[in-house]
Design an enzyme around this catalytic site. Structure first.
Site, PDB file in Angstrom:
ATOM      1  N   ASP A 117     -39.576  62.937  52.167  1.00 32.80           N
ATOM      2  CA  ASP A 117     -38.883  64.043  52.824  1.00 32.80           C
ATOM      3  C   ASP A 117     -38.885  65.337  52.030  1.00 32.80           C
ATOM      4  O   ASP A 117     -39.565  65.457  51.004  1.00 32.80           O
ATOM      5  CB  ASP A 117     -37.473  63.702  53.303  1.00 32.80           C
ATOM      6  CG  ASP A 117     -36.796  62.583  52.555  1.00 32.80           C
ATOM      7  OD1 ASP A 117     -36.311  61.674  53.225  1.00 32.80           O
ATOM      8  OD2 ASP A 117     -36.770  62.633  51.311  1.00 32.80           O
ATOM      9  N   LYS A 138     -36.764  67.518  57.070  1.00 32.56           N
ATOM     10  CA  LYS A 138     -36.095  68.323  58.083  1.00 32.56           C
ATOM     11  C   LYS A 138     -36.502  69.784  58.010  1.00 32.56           C
ATOM     12  O   LYS A 138     -36.259  70.541  58.922  1.00 32.56           O
ATOM     13  CB  LYS A 138     -34.571  68.237  57.878  1.00 32.56           C
ATOM     14  CG  LYS A 138     -34.102  66.808  57.687  1.00 32.56           C
ATOM     15  CD  LYS A 138     -33.096  66.387  58.722  1.00 32.56           C
ATOM     16  CE  LYS A 138     -33.127  64.884  58.939  1.00 32.56           C
ATOM     17  NZ  LYS A 138     -32.570  64.087  57.850  1.00 32.56           N
ATOM     18  N   MET A 165     -24.948  68.811  49.744  1.00 31.57           N
ATOM     19  CA  MET A 165     -25.039  69.324  51.123  1.00 31.57           C
ATOM     20  C   MET A 165     -23.826  70.187  51.469  1.00 31.57           C
ATOM     21  O   MET A 165     -23.330  70.143  52.590  1.00 31.57           O
ATOM     22  CB  MET A 165     -25.133  68.154  52.128  1.00 31.57           C
ATOM     23  CG  MET A 165     -26.317  67.245  51.863  1.00 31.57           C
ATOM     24  SD  MET A 165     -26.384  65.845  52.992  1.00 31.57           S
ATOM     25  CE  MET A 165     -25.134  64.760  52.310  1.00 31.57           C
TER      26      MET A 165
HETATM   27  N1  SAH Z   1     -30.290  61.351  47.352  1.00 31.63           N
HETATM   28  C1  SAH Z   1     -30.212  62.694  46.838  1.00 31.63           C
HETATM   29  C2  SAH Z   1     -29.242  63.549  47.594  1.00 31.63           C
HETATM   30  C3  SAH Z   1     -29.606  63.732  49.033  1.00 31.63           C
HETATM   31  S1  SAH Z   1     -28.487  64.753  49.893  1.00 31.63           S
HETATM   32  C4  SAH Z   1     -29.880  62.646  45.351  1.00 31.63           C
HETATM   33  O1  SAH Z   1     -29.510  61.602  44.818  1.00 31.63           O
HETATM   34  O2  SAH Z   1     -30.048  63.675  44.685  1.00 31.63           O
HETATM   35  C5  SAH Z   1     -29.279  66.313  49.768  1.00 31.63           C
HETATM   36  C6  SAH Z   1     -28.469  67.256  48.929  1.00 31.63           C
HETATM   37  O3  SAH Z   1     -28.642  66.939  47.568  1.00 31.63           O
HETATM   38  C7  SAH Z   1     -28.872  68.684  49.048  1.00 31.63           C
HETATM   39  O4  SAH Z   1     -28.280  69.287  50.176  1.00 31.63           O
HETATM   40  C8  SAH Z   1     -28.319  69.266  47.775  1.00 31.63           C
HETATM   41  O5  SAH Z   1     -26.942  69.477  47.853  1.00 31.63           O
HETATM   42  C9  SAH Z   1     -28.538  68.120  46.819  1.00 31.63           C
HETATM   43  N2  SAH Z   1     -29.770  68.259  46.054  1.00 31.63           N
HETATM   44  C10 SAH Z   1     -30.847  67.464  46.085  1.00 31.63           C
HETATM   45  N3  SAH Z   1     -31.770  67.862  45.193  1.00 31.63           N
HETATM   46  C11 SAH Z   1     -31.238  68.936  44.575  1.00 31.63           C
HETATM   47  C12 SAH Z   1     -31.678  69.787  43.531  1.00 31.63           C
HETATM   48  N4  SAH Z   1     -32.874  69.622  42.969  1.00 31.63           N
HETATM   49  N5  SAH Z   1     -30.876  70.781  43.127  1.00 31.63           N
HETATM   50  C13 SAH Z   1     -29.663  70.956  43.689  1.00 31.63           C
HETATM   51  N6  SAH Z   1     -29.200  70.189  44.674  1.00 31.63           N
HETATM   52  C14 SAH Z   1     -29.967  69.186  45.111  1.00 31.63           C
END
Ligand code: SAH
Length: 495
Positions: A34, A56, A166
């Site tokens: 994704d 998305k 998020m």
């Molecule tokens: N499974 C993922 C999170 C998925 S939800 C994890 O463990 O990181 C998606 C959210 O994660 C995004 O909306 C944002 O808030 C956060 N996110 C994911 N990657 C990010 C990054 N590199 N920097 C900042 N926020 C991040």
């Protein structure tokens, strides 16, 4: 045997995928990924793997969770091994649980490879530890976007550090809820966008000021929100986004096969690197001179290597002939510079001569000083090498044989992307690591374009010969490395 593996891709920095995750990615028949997965990771997939984007962000249509589950199950039923690559950790707001349940229901064997979650890694790369002795004895990871609502859960947990994923859109609501429950308006808050990537951005404020700060910085998703005293530690613990070349975008024009040491060196110093090779290196289909010389190698007083490619292709030929480094016998070996020395040493050869400064003139002068007059000298190089080395040696009375082992061909695969970024003013530096990279750059972009856009970027050259060529081509260098090495080039950029 698992057929579906949910793999945490880590937060963005490609070095932050686990070893196990990397193995699964490399061997899978199908990779389903994704938007938050760094696309660079996909270059590790098998060349014939099917890559399916289900994110998305790109365009109107996005697959629903049911559709994603169906893709995983269909491919698995076809007997394929499926790597479901998810940003961060698959079980931290990644809906990994739902995908695993779908496998369970369909009786498809599955495995989970945990990942480095952005919830911890992005703050860490911003210099914010989520726990800290005395100031933060607990942390909670909270969604800013529950299944039913574009809002945080009604009851926000009472941990010392809160990390909202998020949550950019719900920021006003998050701030309001925290203040309502009595959190101090001065409580520190940070937003980290694209944490651990070259594009990482951080905005710091307090519950009272953060909305204004975010508006001023025009910070958008994907970002996470950290609330707690630990945010103040960033002042001292910042390490990633204050490295010497942070914020600088650097174009590397070297052939891809050779670019990695420069690319990695620049990235370690914090630069964002745009690869724009203008040449690629290819072995020659036939190497009659070398083939004839190898059995007689020992008759040469000196064997001269003028590039790492020369070394690599020479040894490839040796290997094909089922020979090894013993063919050198008592012959002496010369290398043009430190990278070529390193390539030789890797193959068990310690060069007898390396000039102070890596130019052909100095190789010739050095060999003549060492008694090359009247002796046989073999030069291993590209088909289209500089003539000056053999000219000087011949003038000095040496008997020179040239053995071309590879050639360079134009490669325009990265040109359009680099052109677009330069025109948009997004590039700070263009680096040249040889005269041929300069000439090929001008050939690829066109004289007129170069003249019209020269003021958009600064030029760095690896040494005096490259600098001279750059001047002749209308690309006068702003900096020249003090020595022809990647380290010296990076040092010149830092200065
Ligand atoms: N499974 C993922 C999170 C998925 S939800 C994890 O463990 O990181 C998606 C959210 O994660 C995004 O909306 C944002 O808030 C956060 N996110 C994911 N990657 C990010 C990054 N590199 N920097 C900042 N926020 C991040």
């Amino acid at each position: 045997m698992a057929t579906v593996t949910l793999v945490g891709a880590g937060p963005g920095d490609v070095g932050l995928i686990t070893k196990r995750g990397h193995e699964i990615l490399q061997s899978a028949d199908v990779v389903v990924y994704d938007a938050l997965v760094n696309p660079e990771l996909l270059t590790n997939a098998r060349r014939d793997a099917e890559l399916i984007y289900v994110g998305k962000r790109a365009g109107a249509h996005s697959l629903s969770q049911e559709e994603i589950n169906a893709v995983l199950i269909e491919r698995a039923r076809d007997g394929k091994s499926v790597c479901r690559l998810k940003g961060g950790d698959p079980f931290v707001f990644g809906r990994g649980g739902e995908e695993a349940l779908a496998c369970f229901e369909a009786q498809i064997p599955f495995e989970i490879v945990p990942g480095v979650t952005s919830a911890i890694a992005a703050p860490a790369y911003a210099g914010i530890p989520v726990t800290h002795r005395e100031t933060a004895t607990s942390f909670a990871v909270v969604t800013g976007h529950t299944a039913s609502d574009d809002a945080p859960p009604d009851a926000i947990p009472a941990a010392d550090t809160l990390v909202f994923l998020m949550g950019v859109r719900a920021l006003p609501l998050i701030v309001a809820r925290l203040m309502e429950r009595g959190d101090a308006p001065q409580k520190p808050v940070a937003l980290v966008r694209w944490g651990t990537r070259g594009e990482q951005e951080t905005v710091v404020g307090t519950l009272e000021t953060i909305e204004d700060e975010v508006a001023r910085a025009k910070l958008k998703a994907p970002a996470l929100i950290v609330v707690g005293e630990v945010v103040n530690l960033r002042e001292k613990l910042r390490w990633f986004d204050n490295r010497p070349l942070w914020g600088q975008t650097v174009v590397v024009t070297r052939a891809r096969q050779q670019a990695s040491s420069l690319v990695e060196g620049l990235q370690k110093l914090g630069a964002r690197v745009v690869e724009c090779p203008t040449i690629r290196v290819e072995p020659l289909p036939e190497t009659p001179v070398l083939d004839a010389e190898i059995p007689l190698l020992m008759r040469h007083e000196w064997i001269v290597f003028t590039s790492t490619n020369g070394v690599a292709h020479f040894f490839r030929n040796l290997d094909e002939l089922k020979l090894d480094a013993r063919v050198f016998g008592p012959s002496q070996v010369a290398a043009i510079g430190p990278a070529t020395v390193a390539a030789l040493r890797k193959r068990g050869i310690r060069p007898d001569f390396v000039p102070q400064s890596s130019i052909s003139e100095n190789v010739a002068a050095g060999l003549l000083e060492r008694g090359a007059k009247g002796r046989q000298i073999l030069v291993i190089r590209a088909l289209e090498g500089r003539e000056v080395l053999e000219e000087r040696l011949r003038e000095g009375g040496a008997s020179v044989t040239i053995a071309p082992v590879y050639r360079t061909l134009p490669d325009h695969s990265g040109v359009e992307a680099a052109r677009e970024q330069i025109e948009r003013g997004a590039v700070n530096w263009v680096t040249f690591t040889s005269s041929s990279t300069v000439k090929n750059f001008v050939a690829a972009f066109g004289d007129e374009w170069v003249a019209a856009h020269r003021h958009h970027f600064q030029v760095a050259a690896i040494g005096p010969v490259t600098a001279q060529t750059a001047i002749e081509c209308g690309l006068e260098p702003d900096v020249v490395a003090e020595e022809a090495s990647v380290e010296a080039l990076a040092a010149a950029l830092m200065r």
